[in-house]
Write an enzyme that holds these catalytic residues in place. Structure first.
Site, PDB file in Angstrom:
ATOM      1  N   ASP A 295      49.119   5.087  22.520  1.00 21.87           N
ATOM      2  CA  ASP A 295      50.421   3.936  21.805  1.00 21.87           C
ATOM      3  C   ASP A 295      50.959   4.854  22.112  1.00 21.87           C
ATOM      4  O   ASP A 295      51.325   6.384  22.385  1.00 21.87           O
ATOM      5  CB  ASP A 295      49.520   4.160  19.929  1.00 21.87           C
ATOM      6  CG  ASP A 295      50.764   2.857  19.230  1.00 21.87           C
ATOM      7  OD1 ASP A 295      51.318   2.550  20.131  1.00 21.87           O
ATOM      8  OD2 ASP A 295      49.769   2.752  18.654  1.00 21.87           O
TER       9      ASP A 295
HETATM   10  C1  BGC Z   1      52.554   0.086  17.872  1.00 18.27           C
HETATM   11  C2  BGC Z   1      51.137  -0.156  18.640  1.00 18.27           C
HETATM   12  C3  BGC Z   1      52.982  -0.712  19.415  1.00 18.27           C
HETATM   13  C4  BGC Z   1      54.232   0.516  20.136  1.00 18.27           C
HETATM   14  C5  BGC Z   1      55.336  -0.021  21.098  1.00 18.27           C
HETATM   15  C6  BGC Z   1      53.347   0.876  17.981  1.00 18.27           C
HETATM   16  O1  BGC Z   1      54.305   1.942  17.133  1.00 18.27           O
HETATM   17  O2  BGC Z   1      51.376   0.568  17.307  1.00 18.27           O
HETATM   18  O3  BGC Z   1      51.385  -1.486  19.088  1.00 18.27           O
HETATM   19  O4  BGC Z   1      52.820  -2.170  21.026  1.00 18.27           O
HETATM   20  O5  BGC Z   1      54.727   0.770  18.990  1.00 18.27           O
HETATM   21  O6  BGC Z   1      56.127  -0.335  20.643  1.00 18.27           O
END
Ligand code: BGC
Length: 762
Positions: A295
């Site tokens: 993530d």
């Molecule tokens: C989130 C993810 C997301 C990623 C990219 C993160 O902060 O937890 O679910 O896909 O950002 O935007």
């Protein structure tokens, strides 16, 4: 020699050496060809180029987390040219995607195309309801179609990979990201995960309008303690195996192409560096052959957890555990080459990660045509296409849940009425778009006011009454500041006095749920509760329409307000969907995918709880599992939802085809009758309880459902099969077992059903 010419030659050599193949083995044959192509590629890649494939950079504008201090735009371009970037996120639009793809394909040594990732969560430009809302439809075909529309638009805009679906089960309405999932139940959650993956990935990933999907966040992110974002989790082995894992395993079975790490730790090990999760369970037990992306910055965050001492160690831990791609930690690109050269990690680990990433690129067809998603004409035709508006309207209507309808106040009469519409959310074109709508234009939702204005037979008056909150942006904190201004209460009260019906649209603004939007209070934010009570003093004929991204505590409203509609945030077509339900042009059939508590103190609250050693008893003894200040039961249970029709369940019958625990098969049949004068739809739900087991089982578990259409007065027979796949559970070693013994079967229109029968497995 560029990679494409090289691969074509390789393919010809491979094919010419093949004997004639029978059609059944064509798939296997194709897979073998891809693996051989990857082998050949790996042979000519330098270690820097391999690690480059494991590196993902954010585009240069949309930021969804803290931006690392290193790595400016110039450096990113330079890295693209060197082949040190395997993927980018938040680059969107044909022009922009073509520009970065061109550098990767035409200027880097091997010309390996980029994966272009984006959070296509509930639509791209044309928005469907937020995922929690959509899940309330229990309509797998509609949910699949909604993901299909999202994929069509996103792929037309250059994107080939979405970071969706979020399949995290959650029992905690305080957690803002419940809006992004399918609610609290692993069975429903698994079915919805599969429908969404099918919608995104279609039948053939190499089609121009399909995109790779991501099951996220692996694992247990939905169990953040106290519902507080990014918090630690405490989950037992039993809950992990039986509640958290099933939708992820279902995602693997559906062929999902990638997994995303969770931000949390599990048993003291951050998910991003968690061998058990990524190697033992995902890649070995479930045989997942796609790749794992971290993530945002989660590799680096292992330092903040106090798990990795420095970036280098974090890189080593994450890659060894099985995280294949680094999203925005800038750590793999900085340390992995050195770690391999220094023999601190085996190059085979890198090769495995790169193989997984390249495999998805091959499957998407990017090696055949890296610009396949970059067609200006398709982009112009597909983004915001009118057919997509029809489709999202369809799923929006299906997502609405009728919570209360005393004296049939709904549907509203179409003529001769004075209707007073109250609430800032009623005229809001932005909030209904919900959270996660990065590619949609602000203020593009049809508001409830606009939807109701299409019904011209009534006198419609709108009064704001009060704002919900101050500030409505995605990335700032001020959205949590609730409005306290009551200066427009009186005007709204005056108007309401003489109304035949008052419709009040209250709830949360779109950015009060979603990532990092945890709440400790589940009541209507700001002064809305007061506004509701003030209006009630002058007119009791109120229809409350809720706009929210999570279950709310609505005890007062449930006691006093005659009609309540849960309308969530329904996306682009919100107002039209709500108006059609209010006026009876659409008969609601949604059912809650998450329990609604009486107050926040009951949270976490869920229908599939365990009985305890001291369940509710009939005598007056105080020493049983309960609260002394509120009933234990929820306000609205999981699976609950009314319709303008009424239904009656009868004739529950169990036909035991086999009662052997090692191969059980029980046929369940029942009758359902529409006892009203209105045609309608009902979600028939099947629950079981395994009465005695070696690991305590919940009091009810959903094991089947079917959406049935019934004409007024019509009766239909519905049948389900219970077998090994539904009668077992995971023991604490993670083994799936079906045990002999007694089971109860329940059927009905909510988890609070009492029509039941029993059987026993030998
Ligand atoms: C989130 C993810 C997301 C990623 C990219 C993160 O902060 O937890 O679910 O896909 O950002 O935007």
């Amino acid at each position: 020699m560029k990679i494409h010419t090289f691969l074509i030659i390789l393919l010809l050599i491979t094919l010419s050496s093949c004997k004639l193949v029978d059609y059944d083995s064509v798939k296997v044959e194709n897979e073998t060809i891809v693996e051989k192509q990857i082998d050949s590629l790996l042979e000519i890649m330098t270690i820097e180029e391999k690690v480059g494939q494991m590196n993902q950079y954010n585009g240069f504008w949309d930021v969804t987390g803290p931006t690392p201090k290193v790595g400016n735009a110039v450096k990113k371009y330079e890295h693209l040219r060197k082949g040190w970037v395997g993927s980018m996120l938040n680059v969107r639009g044909v022009k922009e995607v073509r520009a970065v793809q061109k550098i990767a394909v035409e200027e880097s040594r091997l010309g390996i195309p980029l994966l272009i990732g984006f959070d296509v969560i509930h639509g791209y430009k044309t928005l469907s309801p937020i995922p929690l809302a959509e899940s309330a439809s229990w309509d797998l075909e509609a949910i699949k179609n909604s993901a299909r529309i999202a994929a069509i638009e996103a792929s037309a805009s250059g994107i080939n990979w979405t970071f969706a679906p979020m399949v995290d089960i959650s029992r905690d309405a305080r957690w803002g990201r419940v809006m992004e999932g399918a609610g609290e139940d692993p069975y429903l959650g698994s079915k919805i995960a599969q429908a969404r993956i099918k919608g995104f990935q279609g039948d053939n990933l190499s089609d121009v309008n399909t995109i790779a999907a991501t099951a996220k966040h692996f694992a247990a992110y939905g169990f953040s303690e106290s519902g507080k974002e990014y918090n630690t989790v405490e989950v037992s082995a039993s809950t992990l195996n039986n509640v958290v894992f099933p939708p992820f395993e279902a995602a693997v079975k559906s062929g999902v192409k990638s997994f995303m790490n969770a931000f949390n730790e599990l048993n003291g090990v951050p998910a991003t560096g968690n061998n058990f999760l990524l190697r033992d369970v995902l890649k070995e037990k479930w045989r997942f052959d796609g790749f794992v992306i971290s993530d945002w910055g989660s590799i680096s965050e292992m330092k903040d957890w106090g798990y990795a001492e420095n970036d280098k160690e974090a890189a080593k831990m994450a890659v060894t555990a099985g995280s294949d791609m680094d999203m925005e930690s800038y750590i793999y690109i900085k340390y992995l080459v050195h770690l391999v050269k220094n023999k601190e990690i085996d190059e085979a680990i890198i090769d495995d990660a790169v193989r997984r990433i390249l495999r998805v690129k091959f499957e998407l067809g990017l090696f055949d045509d890296p610009y396949k998603y970059c067609d200006d004409k398709r982009e112009a035709e597909m983004i915001g296409n009118s057919k997509h508006h029809e489709a999202v309207l369809d799923v929006a209507k299906k997502s609405i849940v009728l919570l209360k309808n005393e004296n049939n106040l709904l549907p509203l009469k179409k003529n001769g009425q004075k209707i007073v519409l109250i609430g800032a959310l009623a005229s809001d074109n932005n909030s209904p778009l919900g959270s996660w709508r990065l590619a949609a234009d602000d203020n593009t939702a049809v508001s409830v006011l606009q939807g109701m204005q299409n019904y011209k037979g009534n006198d419609l008056i709108f009064k704001k009454g009060a704002d919900v909150s101050i500030g409505k942006t995605a990335f700032t904190k001020e959205v949590v500041i609730n409005n306290s201004d009551k200066s427009e209460f009186n005007e709204a009260k005056e108007a309401a006095k003489s109304a035949d019906v008052v419709v009040m649209v209250l709830g949360e603004v779109g950015f009060q749920s979603g990532e990092s939007r945890s709440r400790t209070n589940l009541q209507l934010p700001g002064v809305q509760q007061e506004l509701l009570e003030e209006i009630y003093k002058v007119n009791k004929n109120i229809v409350l329409v809720l706009n929210n991204g999570r279950p709310l505590a609505l005890t007062w409203a449930d006691k006093h307000i005659p009609a309540i509609i849960e309308a969530w945030q329904l996306g682009t077509q919100t107002g039209n969907a709500v108006a059609q339900v209010l006026y009876g042009d659409y008969n609601p059939s949604g059912k809650l995918p998450m329990t609604f508590p009486r107050n926040v103190g009951q949270v976490p609250i869920y229908y599939n709880y365990k009985n305890t050693g001291r369940p509710v008893n009939s005598n007056n003894n105080v020493f049983y599992s309960h609260y002394i200040d509120v009933e234990s039961s929820p306000l609205y249970p999981f699976g609950y939802g009314l319709s303008y029709s009424t239904f009656q369940y009868s004739n529950l019958y169990l036909k035991p085809v086999s009662l052997m625990a090692d191969n059980p098969k029980i046929e369940v049949t029942l009758n359902i009758k529409n006892t009203s004068n209105t045609d309608g739809k009902e979600v028939v739900q099947l629950y079981i309880r395994d009465l005695f087991a070696s690991v305590v089982r919940p009091v009810k578990e959903l094991k089947g459902f079917e959406l049935i259409e019934l004409k007024a007065g019509e009766t239909k027979a519905v049948s389900f099969i219970l077998d090994k796949s539904t009668l077992g559970f995971y023991n604490n070693n993670g083994d799936y077992i079906v045990e002999p013994g007694k089971f109860k079967v329940f059927v009905g229109g909510s988890s609070n059903t009492s029509l039941e029968k029993e059987f026993e497995l030998n």
